[in-house]
Structures are given as structure tokens and as C-alpha cells.
Design a protein around this motif. Structure first.
Motif, PDB file in Angstrom:
ATOM      1  N   LEU A  59       8.491   1.739   7.855  1.00  0.00           N
ATOM      2  CA  LEU A  59       7.793   0.545   8.343  1.00  0.00           C
ATOM      3  C   LEU A  59       8.372  -0.723   7.733  1.00  0.00           C
ATOM      4  N   SER A  60       8.615  -0.679   6.428  1.00  0.00           N
ATOM      5  CA  SER A  60       9.059  -1.893   5.731  1.00  0.00           C
ATOM      6  C   SER A  60      10.563  -2.105   5.805  1.00  0.00           C
ATOM      7  N   GLY A  61      11.317  -1.014   6.002  1.00  0.00           N
ATOM      8  CA  GLY A  61      12.769  -1.124   6.014  1.00  0.00           C
ATOM      9  C   GLY A  61      13.356  -1.121   7.411  1.00  0.00           C
TER      10      GLY A  61
ATOM     11  N   ASP B 299       1.236   0.034   0.310  1.00  0.00           N
ATOM     12  CA  ASP B 299       0.440  -1.128  -0.098  1.00  0.00           C
ATOM     13  C   ASP B 299       1.254  -2.417  -0.041  1.00  0.00           C
ATOM     14  N   LYS B 300       2.543  -2.315  -0.279  1.00  0.00           N
ATOM     15  CA  LYS B 300       3.400  -3.498  -0.315  1.00  0.00           C
ATOM     16  C   LYS B 300       3.606  -4.113   1.075  1.00  0.00           C
ATOM     17  N   LEU B 301       3.243  -3.354   2.121  1.00  0.00           N
ATOM     18  CA  LEU B 301       3.391  -3.902   3.476  1.00  0.00           C
ATOM     19  C   LEU B 301       2.514  -5.125   3.693  1.00  0.00           C
ATOM     20  N   ILE B 302       1.402  -5.180   2.986  1.00  0.00           N
ATOM     21  CA  ILE B 302       0.538  -6.356   3.103  1.00  0.00           C
ATOM     22  C   ILE B 302       1.298  -7.592   2.658  1.00  0.00           C
ATOM     23  N   GLU B 303       2.056  -7.445   1.580  1.00  0.00           N
ATOM     24  CA  GLU B 303       2.856  -8.558   1.064  1.00  0.00           C
ATOM     25  C   GLU B 303       4.089  -8.803   1.934  1.00  0.00           C
ATOM     26  N   LEU B 304       4.779  -7.707   2.341  1.00  0.00           N
ATOM     27  CA  LEU B 304       6.044  -7.846   3.063  1.00  0.00           C
ATOM     28  C   LEU B 304       5.862  -8.284   4.513  1.00  0.00           C
ATOM     29  N   GLU B 305       4.875  -7.694   5.198  1.00  0.00           N
ATOM     30  CA  GLU B 305       4.722  -7.940   6.625  1.00  0.00           C
ATOM     31  C   GLU B 305       3.408  -8.630   6.988  1.00  0.00           C
TER      32      GLU B 305
END
Length: 385
Positions: A15-17, A45-51
Motif C-alpha cells: 500500500l505504501s510502496g 499504522d504509518k499509512l496515516i502519516e504517509l497517505e
């Protein structure tokens, strides 16, 4: 209110990459929810920050694990019934199978699955029969299938997994396109930085560097690549092989002799996982990507955008990005001798190789810019009712 779309992958790094930036873009038009396994280091959890999107964790494995898979289907079903999405859009094989089945059971109106590769093409016997059955079931549960290359579409039709009416390639291929302003060789013209990275990796100023980026597994052609490099190094001493990626010993191990050569020769540099591949592409002279199967490989687009001549195998995706003897060289799969010949040619004709790299960037800028892919997918979503 915005309609809700759930985007689902097996592991959060996809999802993030693989879809970097796309989810944030789509959230301007739809209510986007990301679903994946929790992952190491709390990647989900980092998807909230990244996306900028909320997420829900549902544990999924990449192996065949019937009991865990059934549990995952039930967990996904509960998420879909609670969230009532307009669209469930899955990526990666296991998330596609589990996600499409759960979405079908939950009566989600639009069930979309992107195909970015078919692991089954290298399988045989009972395993191939099982994977074919699972693939057909996935397509049957989906309302629309998006192969991310025209070659993949042809394979799907040849295998009879679904009808042509269900299939569509978005734009000219790729799941996410590429940001050519981010992968820009002009940002890496600083000779001092390049020299510093080369020195830190024990690469001499006059070394010609062949680079591979990706998982260090059999299916990526690493055994053939190392074999070809070993032969080439016997006559060409000022060369290095830069491997940017990690092993997957449990899923797809390399041959012992390949591992031995990698571990015991200072001409092969293994960096492991890196967050940003651009500096490593910038210090390299050619991409070697002898994969057995792909969807639409990001690595080839990234290397080409960085003006590297690309040596790739004659498989879907690769042969849609690279034009033989114009923007790179195409070789047969599992053919170490053909790979050796291509590597020798790129090494001995450096001026022509640089020209191929420059033409490759022009081709990628003109055909695979990520905003074009995003807009085409957005149009696809908007057309659903």
C-alpha cells in the motif's frame, strides 16, 4: 458524502510502496480505507502519516494456509459489512483471493482486482492446478479485473481464467506509474556525493556497475545473473554487481553456489533493503533485471527514468517498457549465456549504452507518468454506478 473505497493488499508495504501517493490522491475524491496485515515496524499504522488515510489490520499470509485464510476471509467480511464500501479494490495475489471472496459474500457492488504478476506461471503439477483454480475463483468473485500490462491480459485470456469483458488495462500499463520528477538523473549530477557512495560500497571510480533492484530470489533470475557476472568477471576486472534487495529464503531460495559467490566475492555488493533506490541507480551504469515473471515492473521504470540502459527478459511488462536495442536489451528468460552476451555488449559499447538510457527516460516520461495512471483509474472509478 464521498463514496467509500477500500484498498486491500496482503502486506502494508504494498500500500505504501507500490501505490505510493495514489491513495492520498484518491482521498480527494473518495473516502479511502486501507486494509492489510499489520506488518513489521507498524508499517500499516504509518499509512496515516504517509497517505493520510485510516487503516484496518487483517492478518493475511503470503503462503497457502487454509485455516488462516478462512479466518482472514471472515475478518474481511466483517470489515466490509461494517464499512459498506462502494468499491473494494485489491492488489497482490492473496489479498485478491481473500478480498474478492469476502467482498462477494458481503455483496459489495464493485469488486475490483489488479493483477501485477502471476506466480502460477512458474508452478507445475498439483500446485499449478490448485493455483489455477484459486485464480479462476478470484476472477469469478470480482466484477472487474485490471491486468497491469497487456502481456498479462493475453496470458489471462490464454489460460481461460475469465472473459475479455471483465478485463481492462489502465492507461498504458502499470499499477501506479512513475513520478519522473522524483526519479530524475539531473538531481544526481553531484559527482562528490556519487563518489562518496561508491567509495562506501568499495566501488572504484573506474568500475562499471551492473545493478539489480528487487527480491533476491530464484524467480527474479538471480542465479543466472550471478552466473553471467562470474563468467564476465574472469575477463573484465573493473566491474561490480550491486544487489539492492533482500533474500526470501523460505519462499524462493537461491542456489547454494549463488549464495556462496555473493557472500565470498568483493565484486558483488549486497546492500539489503534501502528506502530510496535513486542514489544506487545514480552510481550504476546498467540495470540487469532477468526476472522470470512480472506484471509491470516498477524497477525497470525507475532505472529507465534515471537514464540507465536496461537489460531485461522477454516477459510481459519488461518488453512493454524496453524497446530492444533502442532503450535497452531484451534476452530470453533463464538464459545465462544470453544475459552474459547482453552485459558484455553494454560494457563494451558504453557510449551507445548511455544513449539507450537517455532514450529510455524519454519513452517513460511520454508513456508512464504516474499522474496519467492516477487520472485513468479515477475515471474508471467515476464511471461505476
Amino acid at each position: 458524502m464521498k463514496k467509500k473505497i477500500i484498498r486491500i493488499t496482503t502486506v502494508p508495504l504494498s500500500l505504501s510502496g507500490l501505490l505510493k501517493g495514489q491513495l492520498r490522491f484518491m482521498s480527494n475524491y473518495y473516502d479511502i480505507l486501507g486494509v492489510s496485515s499489520r506488518g513489521d515496524d507498524k508499517h500499516l499504522d504509518k499509512l496515516i502519516e504517509l497517505e493520510g488515510i485510516p487503516t484496518v489490520a487483517v492478518e493475511m499470509t503470503r503462503k497457502i494456509t487454509p485455516i488462516k485464510d478462512l479466518v482472514a476471509v471472515y475478518q474481511l467480511y466483517k470489515v466490509f459489512k461494517k464499512e459498506q464500501p462502494f468499491i473494494v479494490h485489491s492488489h497482490t495475489p492473496k489479498a485478491g483471493t481473500l478480498g474478492m471472496l469476502a467482498a462477494f459474500l458481503a455483496r459489495v457492488p464493485h469488486r475490483l482486482h489488479t493483477i501485477a504478476g502471476l506466480p502460477l506461471v512458474e508452478a507445475t503439477g498439483l500446485k499449478r492446478t490448485l493455483l489455477n483454480t484459486v485464480e479462476s475463483m478470484t476472477y469469478a468473485c470480482a466484477t472487474k479485473i485490471y491486468p497491469n500490462s497487456y502481456g498479462l491480459k493475453d496470458i489471462i485470456l490464454k489460460e481461460g481464467f475469465t472473459t475479455e469483458a471483465k478485463l481492462k488495462v489502465i492507461a498504458k500499463g502499470s499499477s501506479n506509474g512513475i513520478d519522473t520528477s522524483f526519479f530524475n538523473p539531473e538531481d544526481y549530477k553531484d559527482g562528490t556525493k556519487n563518489a562518496s557512495l561508491r567509495a562506501s560500497l568499495n566501488i572504484n571510480p573506474d568500475d562499471f556497475v551492473f545493478v539489480f533492484v528487487g527480491r533476491l530470489v530464484t524467480d527474479k533470475g538471480i542465479n543466472e545473473l550471478v552466473s553471467a557476472f562470474e563468467t564476465l568477471h574472469k575477463t573484465q576486472k573493473n566491474i561490480k554487481l550491486l544487489l539492492v534487495g533482500t533474500y526470501e529464503s523460505e519462499l524462493d531460495p537461491l542456489r547454494p553456489e549463488t549464495l556462496n559467490y555473493i557472500d565470498n566475492n568483493n565484486t558483488v555488493i549486497n546492500t539489503g533493503w534501502v528506502d530510496d533506490v535513486r542514489p544506487y541507480l545514480a552510481i550504476s551504469n546498467a540495470l540487469t533485471f532477468p526476472s522470470y515473471r512480472e506484471g509491470f515492473p516498477n524497477v525497470v521504470m525507475q532505472a529507465g527514468a534515471m537514464e540507465l540502459p536496461c537489460i531485461v527478459t522477454d516477459i510481459n511488462g519488461c518488453n512493454e517498457i524496453v524497446k530492444h536495442n533502442e532503450t535497452g536489451i531484451i534476452v530470453p528468460i533463464k538464459d545465462a549465456q544470453a544475459l552474459l552476451k547482453a552485459m558484455t555488449s553494454v560494457l563494451e559499447h558504453e557510449s551507445a549504452s548511455k544513449k539507450m538510457g537517455q532514450l529510455c527516460r524519454i519513452h517513460i516520461v511520454n508513456n508512464f507518468e504516474r499522474q496519467v495512471v492516477w487520472n485513468a483509474l479515477l475515471s474508471e472509478y467515476n464511471a461505476l454506478n
